[in-house]
Design an enzyme around this catalytic site. Structure first.
Site, PDB file in Angstrom:
ATOM      1  N   GLN A 121       2.369   6.366  -4.779  1.00 40.02           N
ATOM      2  CA  GLN A 121       3.164   5.123  -4.761  1.00 40.02           C
ATOM      3  C   GLN A 121       2.672   4.094  -5.770  1.00 40.02           C
ATOM      4  O   GLN A 121       3.354   3.129  -6.078  1.00 40.02           O
ATOM      5  CB  GLN A 121       3.118   4.478  -3.359  1.00 40.02           C
ATOM      6  CG  GLN A 121       3.807   5.313  -2.319  1.00 40.02           C
ATOM      7  CD  GLN A 121       3.313   4.968  -0.920  1.00 40.02           C
ATOM      8  OE1 GLN A 121       3.977   4.271  -0.174  1.00 40.02           O
ATOM      9  NE2 GLN A 121       2.145   5.459  -0.555  1.00 40.02           N
ATOM     10  N   GLU A 137      14.797   7.072  11.097  1.00 38.86           N
ATOM     11  CA  GLU A 137      15.146   6.819  12.493  1.00 38.86           C
ATOM     12  C   GLU A 137      14.250   5.773  13.150  1.00 38.86           C
ATOM     13  O   GLU A 137      14.656   5.099  14.085  1.00 38.86           O
ATOM     14  CB  GLU A 137      15.093   8.130  13.295  1.00 38.86           C
ATOM     15  CG  GLU A 137      16.302   9.032  13.098  1.00 38.86           C
ATOM     16  CD  GLU A 137      16.372   9.697  11.724  1.00 38.86           C
ATOM     17  OE1 GLU A 137      15.346   9.752  11.022  1.00 38.86           O
ATOM     18  OE2 GLU A 137      17.474  10.158  11.349  1.00 38.86           O
ATOM     19  N   ASP A 142       1.726  -3.879  -2.471  1.00 37.56           N
ATOM     20  CA  ASP A 142       1.796  -4.238  -1.048  1.00 37.56           C
ATOM     21  C   ASP A 142       2.758  -5.392  -0.761  1.00 37.56           C
ATOM     22  O   ASP A 142       3.176  -5.582   0.379  1.00 37.56           O
ATOM     23  CB  ASP A 142       0.406  -4.629  -0.524  1.00 37.56           C
ATOM     24  CG  ASP A 142      -0.613  -3.517  -0.689  1.00 37.56           C
ATOM     25  OD1 ASP A 142      -0.192  -2.352  -0.764  1.00 37.56           O
ATOM     26  OD2 ASP A 142      -1.811  -3.821  -0.750  1.00 37.56           O
ATOM     27  N   ARG A 166      13.974  14.267   3.597  1.00 39.74           N
ATOM     28  CA  ARG A 166      15.196  14.341   4.422  1.00 39.74           C
ATOM     29  C   ARG A 166      15.872  15.707   4.260  1.00 39.74           C
ATOM     30  O   ARG A 166      16.367  16.301   5.223  1.00 39.74           O
ATOM     31  CB  ARG A 166      16.161  13.216   4.014  1.00 39.74           C
ATOM     32  CG  ARG A 166      17.506  13.244   4.669  1.00 39.74           C
ATOM     33  CD  ARG A 166      17.482  12.859   6.116  1.00 39.74           C
ATOM     34  NE  ARG A 166      17.137  11.459   6.308  1.00 39.74           N
ATOM     35  CZ  ARG A 166      16.738  10.951   7.485  1.00 39.74           C
ATOM     36  NH1 ARG A 166      16.631  11.733   8.549  1.00 39.74           N
ATOM     37  NH2 ARG A 166      16.450   9.679   7.606  1.00 39.74           N
ATOM     38  N   VAL A 199       0.037 -11.162 -24.108  1.00 30.84           N
ATOM     39  CA  VAL A 199      -0.506 -11.029 -25.470  1.00 30.84           C
ATOM     40  C   VAL A 199       0.509 -11.526 -26.510  1.00 30.84           C
ATOM     41  O   VAL A 199       0.208 -12.404 -27.323  1.00 30.84           O
ATOM     42  CB  VAL A 199      -0.893  -9.554 -25.756  1.00 30.84           C
ATOM     43  CG1 VAL A 199      -1.274  -9.364 -27.220  1.00 30.84           C
ATOM     44  CG2 VAL A 199      -2.047  -9.137 -24.841  1.00 30.84           C
ATOM     45  N   SER A 218      -7.774 -10.488  -5.714  1.00 34.36           N
ATOM     46  CA  SER A 218      -8.078 -11.008  -7.063  1.00 34.36           C
ATOM     47  C   SER A 218      -7.930 -12.522  -7.100  1.00 34.36           C
ATOM     48  O   SER A 218      -8.704 -13.215  -7.768  1.00 34.36           O
ATOM     49  CB  SER A 218      -7.110 -10.409  -8.090  1.00 34.36           C
ATOM     50  OG  SER A 218      -6.954  -9.033  -7.888  1.00 34.36           O
TER      51      SER A 218
HETATM   52  O1  F6P Z   1      -3.519  -2.830  -2.536  1.00 36.44           O
HETATM   53  C1  F6P Z   1      -2.908  -1.685  -3.019  1.00 36.44           C
HETATM   54  C2  F6P Z   1      -3.343  -0.483  -2.252  1.00 36.44           C
HETATM   55  O2  F6P Z   1      -2.712   0.656  -2.825  1.00 36.44           O
HETATM   56  C3  F6P Z   1      -3.101  -0.527  -0.743  1.00 36.44           C
HETATM   57  O3  F6P Z   1      -1.767  -0.230  -0.411  1.00 36.44           O
HETATM   58  C4  F6P Z   1      -4.104   0.501  -0.259  1.00 36.44           C
HETATM   59  O4  F6P Z   1      -4.479   0.226   1.076  1.00 36.44           O
HETATM   60  C5  F6P Z   1      -5.254   0.293  -1.188  1.00 36.44           C
HETATM   61  O5  F6P Z   1      -4.743  -0.294  -2.364  1.00 36.44           O
HETATM   62  C6  F6P Z   1      -5.983   1.550  -1.568  1.00 36.44           C
HETATM   63  O6  F6P Z   1      -7.063   1.193  -2.365  1.00 36.44           O
HETATM   64  P1  F6P Z   1      -7.934   2.210  -3.189  1.00 36.44           P
HETATM   65  O7  F6P Z   1      -7.084   2.784  -4.289  1.00 36.44           O
HETATM   66  O8  F6P Z   1      -9.074   1.387  -3.709  1.00 36.44           O
HETATM   67  O9  F6P Z   1      -8.358   3.270  -2.242  1.00 36.44           O
END
Ligand code: F6P
Length: 319
Positions: free
Chosen positions: A252, A188, A128, A155, A24, A105
Site C-alpha cells: 500500500q 460486507e 494513513d 472479490r 526544488v 515528522s
Molecule cells: O505511517 C505509515 C505506515 O505505513 C503505517 O500505516 C504503518 O503502521 C507503518 O507505517 C509501518 O511502518 P514501518 O514501515 O516502519 O514498519
C-alpha cells in the site's frame, strides 16, 4: 530567505517525489538555493545533504517512494541528535526547512523549531491520512486505490469459491483506509479502531447470510484494530466456516502516485516554499474542503477524529 532544505521523513508515501520536485523547481524559480537532505532527520544529524537543481528532480513526478530516501530516526529524539542537526543547518547556511512527512515528522519539526528557531514548514504526506486538521494528505488516494485494486481481485476468488476473506490494511491507529476501501469495494463489514468490534454481530450476519444464499464475504480490518488472522480464527470458531486472510502490508505504500496524490504534492510543495518566503513557520500544509490549509504543528499532531457514522451505516445498508 536565501537557502532552503527539503527532506522526507517517516514512512514513505506515494507523491513524495512530486512534492520534492515542486519544492526544488518552484524554490529555484523564486531565486532560492535548495538543498536535499537524505534520510530525513538522520541526514541532518550526519550532514548527508547536497544541492539540488532542476535536473536533479527530472523524471520523478510519477515515481513512488522518495529519491531523498526516508527513515525513522530515534537519534533525533535525544538532545545530542537535535544539536548536531542544528549544527548542520548553521554550517550549510540553511534558512528554512521543508519537512515532507506525517504527524511523527511534524512533532519532531515542532520540537526543532521551538529549540532552535529554525523555520520549518510541513507538507502532509502519509498513507494513513491521520494528520489532524487536514482532510487529505499526499499518498492517501494512491494507497486507497492500491488497496481497492487488491480487494477487487480478492472479490473474484471470494465469489468464485464462496469463501470468507479477512483483509488487513494499514493505517496505524486510523481506520481511514479500511473504511474507505470497505465502502468502495462493496465489502460486507469493516473493523476499525474507532469503533468497538462486535464479533457476535459479524458472525450472526455471516450465518444469516449463508441461510439466504450469500456465501462470500470480505471483511476489512484496519491494522490498528487487530490482526486478520485472529479475526479469521474467531469467525471459524463461531460459525464453523472456512476463512482466508490477506495482509496487504507495505504494498500500500508503493506504486505510481495517482493524479490526486501528484496534484496535491505539487501544490503543497509550492505552498511550502511560499510560506517560508513569507516568514511563516511551525505549521503543516494539507488539503481541507478542497483548499490548501495551514495548520500549526501543535494542532496537526493531535489525535484526528474520524467521522465514521455515515460511512459505516452505508456499508451495512448496501451489503
Ligand atoms: O505511517 C505509515 C505506515 O505505513 C503505517 O500505516 C504503518 O503502521 C507503518 O507505517 C509501518 O511502518 P514501518 O514501515 O516502519 O514498519
Amino acid at each position: 530567505m536565501k537557502k532552503i532544505a527539503v527532506m522526507t521523513t517517516g514512512g514513505d508515501a506515494p507523491g513524495m517525489n512530486p512534492a520534492i520536485r515542486s519544492v526544488v523547481r518552484y524554490g529555484i524559480s523564486q531565486k532560492l538555493e535548495v538543498m536535499g537532505v537524505f534520510r530525513g532527520w538522520w541526514g541532518l544529524i550526519n550532514e548527508e545533504l547536497k544541492p539540488l537543481n532542476r535536473r536533479s528532480v527530472s523524471g520523478i513526478i510519477g515515481e513512488g517512494g522518495t529519491i531523498l530516501k526516508t527513515a525513522r530516526c530515534p537519534e533525533f529524539r535525544a538532545q545530542e541528535g537535535q544539536q548536531r542537526a542544528y549544527e548542520t543547518i548553521k554550517k550549510n547556511n540553511i534558512d528554512g526547512l521543508v519537512v515532507i512527512g506525517g504527524n511523527g515528522s511534524f512533532a519532531a519539526a515542532h520540537e526543532f523549531y521551538k529549540k532552535f528557531n529554525i523555520p520549518c514548514i510541513g507538507v502532509a504526506a502519509s498513507i494513513d491520512n491521520d494528520v489532524n486538521g487536514i482532510d487529505y494528505t499526499i499518498g492517501t488516494d494512491t494507497a486507497i486505490n492500491t488497496a481497492l485494486d487488491a480487494i477487487d481481485k480478492i472479490r473474484d476468488t471470494a465469489t468464485s469459491m464462496e469463501r470468507i476473506f479477512v483483509v488487513e490494511v494499514m493505517g496505524r491507529e486510523s481506520g481511514f483506509i479500511a473504511l474507505t476501501v470497505a465502502l468502495a469495494g462493496g465489502c460486507e463489514d469493516v473493523i476499525i479502531p474507532e469503533k468497538a468490534m462486535e464479533m457476535n454481530v459479524i458472525c450472526h450476519d455471516i450465518v444469516h447470510g449463508n441461510l439466504v444464499g450469500k456465501m462470500s464475504w470480505i471483511i476489512v480490518i484496519a491494522e490498528g484494530a487487530g490482526k486478520a488472522d485472529d479475526i479469521a480464527r474467531q469467525i471459524t470458531e463461531m460459525t464453523g466456516l472456512e476463512t482466508r486472510t490477506v495482509v496487504l502490508g507495505h504494498v500500500q505504500r508503493g506504486g505510481r502516485p495517482t493524479a490526486a496524490s501528484r496534484d496535491l504534492a505539487l501544490n503543497l510543495g509550492k505552498a511550502a516554499v511560499d510560506c517560508l518566503i513569507a516568514g511563516k513557520a511551525d505549521m503543516a500544509l494539507g488539503l481541507t474542503a478542497g483548499k490548501i490549509v495551514e495548520v500549526d504543528f501543535k494542532t496537526a499532531i493531535r489525535k484526528k477524529e474520524l467521522k465514521i457514522d455515515n460511512f459505516y451505516k452505508l456499508i451495512k445498508i448496501l451489503t
